[in-house]
Design a protein around this motif. Structure first.
Motif, PDB file in Angstrom:
ATOM      1  N   PRO A 180     -32.685   7.064 -83.448  1.00  0.00           N
ATOM      2  CA  PRO A 180     -32.669   5.619 -83.728  1.00  0.00           C
ATOM      3  C   PRO A 180     -31.653   4.865 -82.863  1.00  0.00           C
ATOM      4  CG  PRO A 180     -31.695   6.884 -85.545  1.00  0.00           C
ATOM      5  CD  PRO A 180     -32.363   7.857 -84.644  1.00  0.00           C
ATOM      6  N   ALA A 181     -30.629   5.582 -82.364  1.00  0.00           N
ATOM      7  CA  ALA A 181     -29.632   4.942 -81.498  1.00  0.00           C
ATOM      8  C   ALA A 181     -30.250   4.434 -80.195  1.00  0.00           C
ATOM      9  CB  ALA A 181     -28.481   5.913 -81.199  1.00  0.00           C
ATOM     10  N   PHE A 182     -31.424   4.966 -79.826  1.00  0.00           N
ATOM     11  CA  PHE A 182     -32.086   4.510 -78.597  1.00  0.00           C
ATOM     12  C   PHE A 182     -32.489   3.039 -78.690  1.00  0.00           C
ATOM     13  CE2 PHE A 182     -33.886   8.424 -76.134  1.00  0.00           C
ATOM     14  CZ  PHE A 182     -32.612   8.964 -76.085  1.00  0.00           C
ATOM     15  N   ASN A 183     -32.608   2.518 -79.911  1.00  0.00           N
ATOM     16  CA  ASN A 183     -32.984   1.121 -80.074  1.00  0.00           C
ATOM     17  C   ASN A 183     -31.775   0.188 -80.104  1.00  0.00           C
ATOM     18  OD1 ASN A 183     -35.726   0.891 -79.968  1.00  0.00           O
ATOM     19  ND2 ASN A 183     -36.083   1.013 -82.161  1.00  0.00           N
ATOM     20  N   VAL A 184     -30.594   0.733 -79.794  1.00  0.00           N
ATOM     21  CA  VAL A 184     -29.364  -0.069 -79.872  1.00  0.00           C
ATOM     22  C   VAL A 184     -28.568  -0.033 -78.566  1.00  0.00           C
ATOM     23  CG1 VAL A 184     -27.203  -0.424 -81.134  1.00  0.00           C
ATOM     24  CG2 VAL A 184     -29.242   0.351 -82.365  1.00  0.00           C
ATOM     25  N   PHE A 185     -28.341   1.178 -78.046  1.00  0.00           N
ATOM     26  CA  PHE A 185     -27.438   1.344 -76.898  1.00  0.00           C
ATOM     27  C   PHE A 185     -28.252   1.496 -75.607  1.00  0.00           C
ATOM     28  CE2 PHE A 185     -25.354   3.252 -80.665  1.00  0.00           C
ATOM     29  CZ  PHE A 185     -24.357   2.299 -80.816  1.00  0.00           C
ATOM     30  N   PHE A 186     -28.832   0.385 -75.179  1.00  0.00           N
ATOM     31  CA  PHE A 186     -29.837   0.442 -74.111  1.00  0.00           C
ATOM     32  C   PHE A 186     -29.303   0.965 -72.785  1.00  0.00           C
ATOM     33  CE2 PHE A 186     -30.900  -3.302 -76.838  1.00  0.00           C
ATOM     34  CZ  PHE A 186     -31.869  -2.658 -77.582  1.00  0.00           C
ATOM     35  N   TYR A 187     -28.117   0.523 -72.388  1.00  0.00           N
ATOM     36  CA  TYR A 187     -27.578   0.964 -71.098  1.00  0.00           C
ATOM     37  C   TYR A 187     -27.274   2.459 -71.133  1.00  0.00           C
ATOM     38  CZ  TYR A 187     -27.203  -4.004 -70.034  1.00  0.00           C
ATOM     39  OH  TYR A 187     -27.495  -5.323 -69.819  1.00  0.00           O
ATOM     40  N   ASP A 188     -26.691   2.920 -72.242  1.00  0.00           N
ATOM     41  CA  ASP A 188     -26.398   4.345 -72.374  1.00  0.00           C
ATOM     42  C   ASP A 188     -27.679   5.183 -72.384  1.00  0.00           C
ATOM     43  OD1 ASP A 188     -23.709   3.784 -72.481  1.00  0.00           O
ATOM     44  OD2 ASP A 188     -23.526   3.995 -74.653  1.00  0.00           O
ATOM     45  N   VAL A 189     -28.719   4.661 -73.028  1.00  0.00           N
ATOM     46  CA  VAL A 189     -29.995   5.389 -73.076  1.00  0.00           C
ATOM     47  C   VAL A 189     -30.472   5.710 -71.666  1.00  0.00           C
ATOM     48  CG1 VAL A 189     -32.459   5.203 -73.617  1.00  0.00           C
ATOM     49  CG2 VAL A 189     -30.768   4.467 -75.288  1.00  0.00           C
ATOM     50  N   ASN A 190     -30.471   4.707 -70.811  1.00  0.00           N
ATOM     51  CA  ASN A 190     -30.992   4.899 -69.458  1.00  0.00           C
ATOM     52  C   ASN A 190     -30.000   5.589 -68.527  1.00  0.00           C
ATOM     53  OD1 ASN A 190     -33.770   3.784 -69.413  1.00  0.00           O
ATOM     54  ND2 ASN A 190     -32.748   1.938 -70.153  1.00  0.00           N
ATOM     55  N   ASP A 191     -28.703   5.421 -68.796  1.00  0.00           N
ATOM     56  CA  ASP A 191     -27.698   6.086 -67.950  1.00  0.00           C
ATOM     57  C   ASP A 191     -27.637   7.580 -68.219  1.00  0.00           C
ATOM     58  OD1 ASP A 191     -27.069   3.750 -66.708  1.00  0.00           O
ATOM     59  OD2 ASP A 191     -25.168   3.417 -67.749  1.00  0.00           O
ATOM     60  N   TRP A 192     -27.566   7.964 -69.499  1.00  0.00           N
ATOM     61  CA  TRP A 192     -27.421   9.397 -69.807  1.00  0.00           C
ATOM     62  C   TRP A 192     -28.112   9.826 -71.109  1.00  0.00           C
ATOM     63  CZ3 TRP A 192     -24.970   9.427 -74.468  1.00  0.00           C
ATOM     64  CH2 TRP A 192     -24.076   8.378 -74.752  1.00  0.00           C
ATOM     65  N   GLY A 193     -28.594   8.868 -71.939  1.00  0.00           N
ATOM     66  CA  GLY A 193     -29.202   9.237 -73.214  1.00  0.00           C
ATOM     67  C   GLY A 193     -30.458  10.077 -73.070  1.00  0.00           C
ATOM     68  N   ILE A 194     -31.358   9.653 -72.193  1.00  0.00           N
ATOM     69  CA  ILE A 194     -32.599  10.402 -71.985  1.00  0.00           C
ATOM     70  C   ILE A 194     -32.309  11.717 -71.265  1.00  0.00           C
ATOM     71  CG2 ILE A 194     -34.843  10.372 -70.804  1.00  0.00           C
ATOM     72  CD1 ILE A 194     -34.885   7.305 -71.441  1.00  0.00           C
ATOM     73  N   ALA A 195     -31.335  11.701 -70.376  1.00  0.00           N
ATOM     74  CA  ALA A 195     -30.952  12.935 -69.666  1.00  0.00           C
ATOM     75  C   ALA A 195     -30.408  13.979 -70.639  1.00  0.00           C
ATOM     76  CB  ALA A 195     -29.922  12.617 -68.587  1.00  0.00           C
ATOM     77  N   THR A 196     -29.585  13.558 -71.600  1.00  0.00           N
ATOM     78  CA  THR A 196     -29.057  14.529 -72.568  1.00  0.00           C
ATOM     79  C   THR A 196     -30.177  15.036 -73.475  1.00  0.00           C
ATOM     80  OG1 THR A 196     -28.354  12.739 -74.071  1.00  0.00           O
ATOM     81  CG2 THR A 196     -26.699  13.613 -72.550  1.00  0.00           C
ATOM     82  N   LEU A 197     -31.121  14.175 -73.787  1.00  0.00           N
ATOM     83  CA  LEU A 197     -32.277  14.603 -74.589  1.00  0.00           C
ATOM     84  C   LEU A 197     -33.086  15.662 -73.834  1.00  0.00           C
ATOM     85  CD1 LEU A 197     -33.914  14.120 -77.198  1.00  0.00           C
ATOM     86  CD2 LEU A 197     -35.173  12.349 -75.954  1.00  0.00           C
ATOM     87  N   GLU A 198     -33.260  15.463 -72.529  1.00  0.00           N
ATOM     88  CA  GLU A 198     -33.985  16.463 -71.734  1.00  0.00           C
ATOM     89  C   GLU A 198     -33.211  17.774 -71.663  1.00  0.00           C
ATOM     90  OE1 GLU A 198     -37.065  14.678 -68.745  1.00  0.00           O
ATOM     91  OE2 GLU A 198     -35.058  14.108 -68.097  1.00  0.00           O
ATOM     92  N   ARG A 199     -31.886  17.687 -71.701  1.00  0.00           N
ATOM     93  CA  ARG A 199     -31.080  18.922 -71.745  1.00  0.00           C
ATOM     94  C   ARG A 199     -31.334  19.659 -73.061  1.00  0.00           C
ATOM     95  NH1 ARG A 199     -29.517  23.133 -72.145  1.00  0.00           N
ATOM     96  NH2 ARG A 199     -27.494  24.081 -71.646  1.00  0.00           N
ATOM     97  N   ALA A 200     -31.513  18.905 -74.141  1.00  0.00           N
ATOM     98  CA  ALA A 200     -31.747  19.510 -75.453  1.00  0.00           C
ATOM     99  C   ALA A 200     -33.085  20.240 -75.515  1.00  0.00           C
ATOM    100  CB  ALA A 200     -31.667  18.445 -76.541  1.00  0.00           C
ATOM    101  N   ILE A 201     -34.070  19.831 -74.713  1.00  0.00           N
ATOM    102  CA  ILE A 201     -35.395  20.473 -74.746  1.00  0.00           C
ATOM    103  C   ILE A 201     -35.594  21.469 -73.608  1.00  0.00           C
ATOM    104  CG2 ILE A 201     -36.398  18.428 -75.850  1.00  0.00           C
ATOM    105  CD1 ILE A 201     -37.823  17.847 -73.147  1.00  0.00           C
ATOM    106  N   GLU A 202     -34.571  21.671 -72.825  1.00  0.00           N
ATOM    107  CA  GLU A 202     -34.681  22.539 -71.639  1.00  0.00           C
ATOM    108  C   GLU A 202     -35.194  23.933 -72.008  1.00  0.00           C
ATOM    109  OE1 GLU A 202     -31.181  24.116 -68.966  1.00  0.00           O
ATOM    110  OE2 GLU A 202     -31.521  21.993 -68.511  1.00  0.00           O
ATOM    111  N   GLY A 203     -36.232  24.371 -71.329  1.00  0.00           N
ATOM    112  CA  GLY A 203     -36.738  25.729 -71.524  1.00  0.00           C
ATOM    113  C   GLY A 203     -37.678  25.909 -72.697  1.00  0.00           C
TER     114      GLY A 203
END
Length: 342
Positions: A180-203
């Motif tokens: 739900p934080a993706f609907n609030v911290f927009f700059y962080d989402v695009n800077d590193w939020g989606i990248a950290t999410l992709e790290r969580a699903i790695e492999g």
């Protein structure tokens, strides 16, 4: 999944009164020790049966085994002190007393894997398991150690990846990360939020989902929604980058919301979990109301990629209302399914 328009829930279902105080998030357990463990398993069985009785296709534990969708996971980690509390503002919305990060965070053992194995033993249906996303986790803590939201998010992403891999091995078909934080911290989402999410699903080889909602139907969230104007365009900020991400399914809120449906076009090609049940009201949708929401979504997502679901979790609702809403979700999906295959 081969079934057209497979139904699912986005999150929690109400807990029975013998397990915890009903119609409340963060409700304390009514039992302790072995009795609590047995009661959680019993509640999971009941929650599963109610989903099956309503005709839900992708089932979950209904989050019966955890008090809160974020905190219960964090409780099992090293490096977080639940006695040393600070007051922080959650998602820029309301103040809460939260635990502190006091050292390097780590996961000494699995958190939900035994529960997931138990759910897997109870059914042959596809099962979905929810985990908190890295950005939402950091938003529920006071960080006195890393002193960097991004650094802490990367650490949590690694821990979540460990848990997710074990859940996959336990037979979970879809692992969902609640953000739900993706609907609030927009700059962080695009800077590193989606990248950290992709790290969580790695492999991972199982399907993965990210659930981005406007929150439970509690006053702090509904008050916030009332400040967002006639159109809620928050998804617009994250969707372009999510469309390029490795996440398989994007879960969003549509029923009785002011989200312009055409925003779904921004994630064309992804599977979309369309929230067709409003969790902020006790009014039970009619099947036709659910079907109408799904028809509107089908203008922007292919039928084989649409997963009808709830807007968010239903823990604050009564069990009777939740049952009615699940049944309406299934019936509404069946109406559209028949229209598509006619």
């Amino acid at each position: 999944m081969k079934l057209l328009l497979p139904t699912s829930t986005a999150g929690s279902l109400p807990k029975p009164s013998w397990l915890a105080e009903p119609e409340k998030i963060w409700s304390p357990w009514a039992l302790e020790g072995e009795q609590l463990l047995e009661a959680k398993r019993d509640a999971l069985r009941v929650s599963l049966q109610e989903q099956q009785h309503a005709g839900i296709d992708i089932v979950s534990d209904g989050e019966q085994t955890r008090q809160h969708f974020v905190t219960t996971f964090i409780e099992h980690l090293d490096g977080v002190d639940f006695e040393k509390r600070e007051t922080v503002k959650i998602r820029n919305r309301y103040d809460a007393s939260v635990p502190s990060v006091v050292g390097a965070v780590s996961r000494p053992k699995s958190v939900f894997v035994d529960d997931a194995k138990f759910l897997r033993q109870q059914t042959d249906q596809p099962i979905k398991w929810a985990l908190p996303g890295p950005m939402t986790m950091i938003d529920t803590l006071y960080d006195g150690h890393y002193k960097s939201r991004e650094k802490l998010a990367w650490e949590f992403a690694k821990i979540l990846n460990q848990e997710a891999k074990e859940l996959e091995a336990a037979g979970v078909d879809i692992i969902q990360f609640d953000e739900p934080a993706f609907n609030v911290f927009f700059y962080d989402v695009n800077d590193w939020g989606i990248a950290t999410l992709e790290r969580a699903i790695e492999g991972l080889k199982c399907e993965t989902a990210v659930h981005i909602c406007y929150g439970y139907g509690i006053k702090a969230n509904t008050d916030w929604k009332n400040t967002l104007g006639s159109e809620w365009r928050e998804y617009e900020k994250a969707f372009p980058k999510l469309q390029q991400s490795k996440i398989d399914i994007i879960s969003l809120e549509c029923q009785n919301s002011r989200v312009p449906m055409d925003l779904i076009e921004l994630i064309r090609g992804k599977k979309v979990m369309v929230g067709a049940i409003d969790v902020a009201t006790n009014t039970i949708e009619t099947p036709e109301e659910v079907a109408d929401t799904l028809r509107k979504a089908l203008q922007f997502v292919d039928a084989d990629k649409l997963y009808p679901a709830t807007n968010c979790g239903m823990a604050p609702l009564s069990r009777q209302v939740a049952r009615g809403k699940l049944a309406a979700l299934s019936a509404g999906a069946q109406i559209v399914r028949q229209e598509l295959t006619a």
